[in-house]
Design an enzyme around this catalytic site. Structure first.
Site, short mmCIF file in Angstrom:
data_model
loop_
_atom_site.label_atom_id
_atom_site.label_comp_id
_atom_site.label_asym_id
_atom_site.label_seq_id
_atom_site.Cartn_x
_atom_site.Cartn_y
_atom_site.Cartn_z
N GLY A 38 0.76 -1.10 0.03
CA GLY A 38 0.07 -0.05 0.01
C GLY A 38 0.87 1.27 0.09
O GLY A 38 0.54 2.36 0.53
N LEU A 43 -1.49 6.32 4.53
CA LEU A 43 -0.81 5.97 5.68
C LEU A 43 0.62 5.63 5.25
O LEU A 43 1.47 6.11 6.21
CB LEU A 43 -1.74 4.56 5.95
CG LEU A 43 -1.00 4.09 7.08
CD1 LEU A 43 -1.07 4.79 8.57
CD2 LEU A 43 -1.53 2.46 7.59
N TYR A 156 -6.38 -7.91 3.95
CA TYR A 156 -5.36 -8.65 4.62
C TYR A 156 -5.22 -10.19 4.41
O TYR A 156 -4.28 -10.57 4.02
CB TYR A 156 -5.68 -8.35 6.47
CG TYR A 156 -5.48 -7.25 6.89
CD1 TYR A 156 -4.88 -6.01 6.17
CD2 TYR A 156 -5.79 -6.56 8.04
CE1 TYR A 156 -4.62 -4.99 6.55
CE2 TYR A 156 -5.55 -5.51 8.76
CZ TYR A 156 -5.05 -4.70 7.95
OH TYR A 156 -4.61 -3.42 8.50
N LEU A 215 0.07 2.94 21.79
CA LEU A 215 0.90 2.15 22.73
C LEU A 215 2.12 2.62 22.58
O LEU A 215 3.08 2.41 23.35
CB LEU A 215 0.74 0.73 22.48
CG LEU A 215 -0.44 0.01 23.01
CD1 LEU A 215 -0.79 -1.49 22.68
CD2 LEU A 215 -0.71 0.28 24.53
N LYS A 217 3.17 5.86 22.27
CA LYS A 217 3.08 7.26 22.69
C LYS A 217 4.19 7.44 23.87
O LYS A 217 4.06 6.62 24.59
CB LYS A 217 1.89 8.00 23.19
CG LYS A 217 0.99 8.21 21.48
CD LYS A 217 -0.20 8.89 21.80
CE LYS A 217 -0.96 9.02 20.69
NZ LYS A 217 -0.21 10.35 19.84
N HIS A 275 -7.71 2.27 20.99
CA HIS A 275 -6.80 3.36 21.76
C HIS A 275 -7.08 3.49 23.28
O HIS A 275 -6.36 3.23 24.22
CB HIS A 275 -6.87 4.59 21.03
CG HIS A 275 -6.52 4.57 19.59
ND1 HIS A 275 -5.54 3.74 19.09
CD2 HIS A 275 -6.62 5.62 18.68
CE1 HIS A 275 -5.51 4.06 17.76
NE2 HIS A 275 -6.09 5.12 17.34
N LYS A 361 -15.30 14.27 18.07
CA LYS A 361 -14.82 15.10 17.01
C LYS A 361 -15.22 16.43 17.07
O LYS A 361 -16.39 16.53 17.59
CB LYS A 361 -14.59 14.20 15.62
CG LYS A 361 -13.85 13.10 15.55
CD LYS A 361 -14.24 12.61 14.10
CE LYS A 361 -12.96 11.42 13.87
NZ LYS A 361 -11.62 11.97 13.90
N LYS A 366 -8.25 20.29 21.24
CA LYS A 366 -7.49 19.08 20.77
C LYS A 366 -6.68 18.42 21.93
O LYS A 366 -5.60 19.25 22.00
CB LYS A 366 -6.90 19.24 19.56
CG LYS A 366 -5.95 18.16 19.06
CD LYS A 366 -5.28 18.55 17.69
CE LYS A 366 -4.61 17.01 17.34
NZ LYS A 366 -3.62 17.25 15.90
N SER A 425 6.40 19.05 33.05
CA SER A 425 6.09 19.25 31.58
C SER A 425 7.34 18.83 30.63
O SER A 425 8.41 19.22 31.25
CB SER A 425 5.92 20.71 31.37
OG SER A 425 4.74 21.10 31.93
#
Length: 516
Positions: A38, A43, A156, A215, A217, A275, A361, A366, A425
């Protein structure tokens, strides 16, 4: 050491060497081929190739051993693919710094065109990979082949069949073949199990990497360290002290450009079932026996299996006004663009504690964060509970941070209390440190064979078992989406649900990211 002399040993690193030795996989020999299927899609251009370039630029992918192949139906040349992705790899700020690395990286990319269900196309792909392996003087079967399926889930099964039939390496000679599959992995329990069975019949579970970029992040990866390496949290992390847990995802834009795709899935399938549920597992799981991937994933599965069925009265769905104006969205669509749902975990640690998962959304801001809200202080002599409870907030994005909301004395001559925070931070504390993108970390894990941050088949099944009954009721129109204005907090009913669940909002307090 001589008498009366001091011996000072310089600390050369802050790393825990014993941890690094035990849990970093042994380096492997043999050429590495990374195949992006792809390759001409969004993506691949926006996420997969940029992640590969950053790994290359940082030295994790060596030009002496790696080669990258793109495969897609588009009839384009190697150079045309390179031109397509070039603009996504660097921006104006770092173009001059990365120009040499970019040029070297693009030379590693070769393109093969072919259908996704054609043996001829995959035979050509295998030939190209084999030629690269021979050029690197890699002995037969000792090379590594990583297939990244940047494709719709519908293809797939045929793609996996073609890879298995024509492109797999001989693992019994020391090499390996691994496949990375993107979400959505099914639309409900039945379709997910069918997909798992089709791929599972071709590849062993250790070869399959179901990627969930959340996972990868930085702050999500910090959860295990935070919980199990700090004595402070061990006695507090339970139903005796925690009133509720809120895991929130908000976007300040709608479904522009992908309304038709989104309408097939909705916010629960798109964000919450994968998520946010993965984050919940890390917040709620028990301490694993070790940091081995299987031990960690065992504990995550136990959490999912302890979640009791979702009650309709503990769900609020919303759809922002203007969503149906998209010509690709049906006029009578009930697909939620917002959802708040309460999950309850029936075990000794969490009985009675609501886990509030909230995603939407076209919201007012955000952000994504985790909020651990603690119970009220018993015998509040300062009478300050109306100011808000203690909260431990883990801000996943943007402006990564961890901070604890505390009640403190207002500076001055009077005894007045105010809400403030203890703040870590990342931009301030770790100046000059580049936080890697989630895809970079996860692709590196696949190369190293570390499945800790990937979803196992039984884990996927348990996740779908939680949400499938609710999703089927939504699909049948039995649970309705409530309209809400773009740029708002979502339906007012969602705030009422949070209040009913025991979440106490802090009024007048705003966390301000520190400035450098």
């Amino acid at each position: 050491m001589g008498s009366g002399q001091w011996h000072v040993e310089k600390r050369s690193t802050l790393k825990n060497d014993s941890f690094v030795k035990e849990y970093n996989p042994v380096s492997e020999t043999g050429s590495l081929s990374i195949i992006v299927l792809g390759a001409s899609g969004d993506l691949a251009k926006k996420k997969t190739f940029p992640a590969l370039f950053n790994l290359f630029h940082q030295g994790f992918l060596s030009p002496d051993e790696v080669h990258i192949f793109g495969y897609a139906r588009s009839k384009i040349t190697d150079e045309e693919l390179r031109d397509k992705i070039r603009g996504y790899l660097v921006d104006e700020k770092n173009a001059s710094v990365k120009y040499e690395a970019l040029s070297m990286f693009l030379k590693l990319i070769k393109y093969v065109s072919g259908p996704y269900d054609s043996e001829e196309g995959f035979k050509r792909l295998d030939k190209a990979i084999s030629e690269h392996e021979i050029s690197k003087k890699t002995s037969e079967g000792s090379s590594r082949r990583l297939f990244y399926l940047a494709l719709p889930p519908s293809v797939y099964p045929p793609v996996s069949k073609m890879i298995k039939a024509w492109c797999t390496n001989k693992s019994d000679l020391g090499g390996w073949t691994r496949i990375v599959v993107e979400k959505p992995f099914g639309k409900d329990l039945e379709s997910a199990e069918q997909l798992s069975s089709q791929i599972g019949a071709l590849f062993e579970e250790p070869q399959i990497y179901r990627i969930d970029h959340y996972l990868g992040k930085e702050l999500v990866q910090n959860m295990l360290v935070l919980r199990f390496a700090n004595r402070l949290f061990l006695p507090l992390w339970n139903r005796d002290n925690i009133a509720n847990v809120q895991i929130v995802f908000r976007e300040d834009f709608g479904t522009e450009g992908r309304g038709g795709y989104f309408d097939e899935y909705g916010i629960i399938r798109d964000i919450i079932q994968n998520h946010l549920l993965q984050v919940l597992c890390l917040v709620a799981m028990e301490k694993p026996v070790s940091l081995k991937p299987e031990h960690i994933r065992d504990e995550k599965v136990k959490v999912l299996q302890s979640v009791i069925p979702i009650k309709d009265e503990e769900v609020v769905l919303g759809q922002y006004e203007g969503y149906r104006d998209d010509p690709t969205v049906p006029n009578d669509s009930n697909t939620p663009t917002f959802a708040t749902t309460i999950l309850r975990i029936d075990n000794e640690r969490w009985e009675g504690v609501p886990f509030i998962l909230k995603a939407g959304k076209a919201m007012s801001s955000k952000k994504a964060d985790i909020r651990i809200q603690f119970k009220d202080v018993p015998g509040d002599i300062f009478k300050c509970q109306n100011q808000g409870r203690n909260e431990f907030v883990i801000r996943l994005q943007p402006s990564e941070a961890m901070y604890m909301k505390l009640t403190v004395k207002q500076p001055g001559l009077e005894m007045q209390t105010v809400q403030s925070e203890l703040d870590l931070s990342y931009m301030q504390r770790y100046q000059g440190v580049s936080i890697p993108e989630a895809y970079e970390r996860l692709i590196l894990d696949t190369i190293r064979g570390d499945q800790q941050h990937f979803v196992r088949r039984d884990e996927l099944k348990a996740a779908w078992e939680i949400f499938t009954p609710l999703l089927h009721r939504i699909d049948k129109g039995e649970v309705k989406s409530i309209p809400y204005k773009q740029g708002s907090r979502g339906p007012a009913e969602a705030d009422q649900l949070l209040k009913k669940a025991g979440y106490m909002q802090t009024h007048g307090y705003i966390w301000i990211p520190p400035t450098l």
